[in-house]
Design a protein around this motif. Structure first.
Motif, PDB file in Angstrom:
ATOM      1  N   GLU A   1      19.663  17.152  25.225  1.00  0.00           N
ATOM      2  CA  GLU A   1      18.386  16.559  25.634  1.00  0.00           C
ATOM      3  C   GLU A   1      18.041  15.357  24.768  1.00  0.00           C
ATOM      4  O   GLU A   1      17.492  14.362  25.260  1.00  0.00           O
TER       5      GLU A   1
ATOM      6  N   TRP B   1      29.700  20.808  28.862  1.00  0.00           N
ATOM      7  CA  TRP B   1      28.759  19.726  29.165  1.00  0.00           C
ATOM      8  C   TRP B   1      29.413  18.489  29.768  1.00  0.00           C
ATOM      9  O   TRP B   1      28.770  17.455  29.908  1.00  0.00           O
TER      10      TRP B   1
ATOM     11  N   LYS C   1      22.079  22.701  24.160  1.00  0.00           N
ATOM     12  CA  LYS C   1      21.159  22.191  25.175  1.00  0.00           C
ATOM     13  C   LYS C   1      20.127  21.253  24.548  1.00  0.00           C
ATOM     14  O   LYS C   1      19.838  20.178  25.090  1.00  0.00           O
ATOM     15  N   GLU C   2      19.592  21.647  23.403  1.00  0.00           N
ATOM     16  CA  GLU C   2      18.597  20.808  22.727  1.00  0.00           C
ATOM     17  C   GLU C   2      19.209  19.495  22.261  1.00  0.00           C
ATOM     18  O   GLU C   2      18.581  18.432  22.362  1.00  0.00           O
TER      19      GLU C   2
END
Length: 364
Positions: free
Chosen positions: A276, A64, A272-273
């Protein structure tokens, strides 16, 4: 005057650009690890506890940040399956295979970043503690074990099976597996042909204590594997890696302090969550650390803490290296460092390498 330590020449940029871009077929990689897929694994792979691991990366959140150039995403699910396949290939023992499959069920969000949050950067083992409870409290998992004539006690601690796990610098299925995809993804240092060659040179040997341990049948393959393992281990001990995991640990801790995450979320959310949530919420300071993590492209190597306006680290981390067994031509099993001057040089240089005291990045 040239450096006396070969690793002094391998900077971050050089490491990440050392090998050409390659396309990897992970399904072909798994076939190398075990040409015969054990059918009994399929039902365990569908368990929610295993499926959760698809959202947790092997490489500790480094997918990331722009500082890294990871070639592909490899999950803790992939790693767990890989370990199970290696154990099955060398033992054909169902309980040992499943212990390998389940060894990372307690891995939280961003993997070993959680250890950095807990001040355990040196051993990186704190995340393992809940594993036994997770297995024993999973009724669906326990039901499947019963159907296979097994108990939770037989599969909840892979440390009891030396082919599956042992202490550094020995070679185990876990250590063997995580360094193949780490090298492939981080710097592209393996081809599948090379993996096949060194993997098929392995056998279960007896170590100094008469305990089973994976080792090589030729010095040549031991040298290649030791070199590649330590080169990837070098990436993981540079200030860039120390800072990245520490910075993501800071972001995660701030998110928990501010109520964006809970400790329970760290065992439920995918990376990913979580990203976000960090993207859209949080205090100004959290957003500053988060922006820096996502967009940084260079870490400064310094002798002193640069002070205000920077995120800086000065820590020691776990050194990931091996000194594997080798079945030498005279019939004696030795450690690679004793069997090969090249392995001795590689290992000694790896262990004595020191980065600058501080790694730092300017906060954005």
């Amino acid at each position: 005057m040239p450096s006396s330590n070969q690793f002094d020449d391998f900077t971050w940029e050089k490491m990440l650009n050392l090998f050409p871009v390659r396309n990897y077929d992970i399904s072909e990689y798994f076939k190398i690890l075990s040409p015969d897929f054990p059918d009994f694994l399929s039902k365990y792979l569908q368990l929610p506890a295993m499926q959760r691991l698809k959202g947790i990366g092997l490489l500790c959140g480094t997918d990331w940040t722009t500082l890294y150039k990871n070639r592909f995403y490899y999950s803790r699910y992939d790693h767990s399956l890989g370990v199970a396949l290696i154990v099955w290939h060398f033992t054909h023992d169902k309980k040992q295979c499943l212990a390998g499959l389940f060894h990372d069920l307690s891995t939280p969000l961003f993997s070993h970043v959680a250890d950095f949050r807990k001040g355990d950067a040196l051993t990186q083992s704190a995340t393992e503690e809940p594993n036994e409870a997770i297995i024993k409290n999973d009724s669906e998992l326990c039901c499947l074990l019963s159907q296979d004539g097994l108990t939770p006690e037989q599969v909840c601690d892979y440390h009891i099976y030396p082919v599956a796990d042992n202490e550094i610098p020995q070679l185990s299925a876990d250590r063997l597996e995580y360094m193949f995809p780490s090298g492939m993804s981080l710097e592209g240092s393996w081809t599948l042909e090379e993996i096949s060659r060194v993997y098929n040179d392995l056998a279960v040997l007896k170590n100094e204590e008469g305990i089973d341990e994976l080792g090589f049948r030729s010095v040549e393959c031991a040298e290649l594997y030791t070199y590649r393992f330590c080169m990837t281990g070098h990436v993981l001990q540079l200030n860039e890696n120390k800072l990245t995991l520490s910075l993501l640990a800071k972001v995660t801790s701030l998110a928990i302090d501010e109520g964006l995450l809970t400790e329970e979320d760290c065992m439920k959310l995918s990376e990913k969550e979580a990203m976000e949530r960090f993207e859209k919420q949080g205090s100004e300071i959290l957003q500053k650390y988060y922006r820096t993590f996502r967009t940084m492209t260079k870490v400064e190597h310094l002798q002193e803490n640069p002070g205000e306006g920077y995120f800086a680290v000065n820590i020691k981390v776990k050194q990931r290296y091996i000194n594997p067994l080798v079945h030498c031509a005279d019939g004696i099993v030795r450690r690679a460092r004793d069997a090969s001057p090249e392995c001795r040089r590689i290992i000694d240089d790896f262990l004595t390498y020191e980065d600058t005291p501080w790694g730092a990045v300017k906060l954005l």
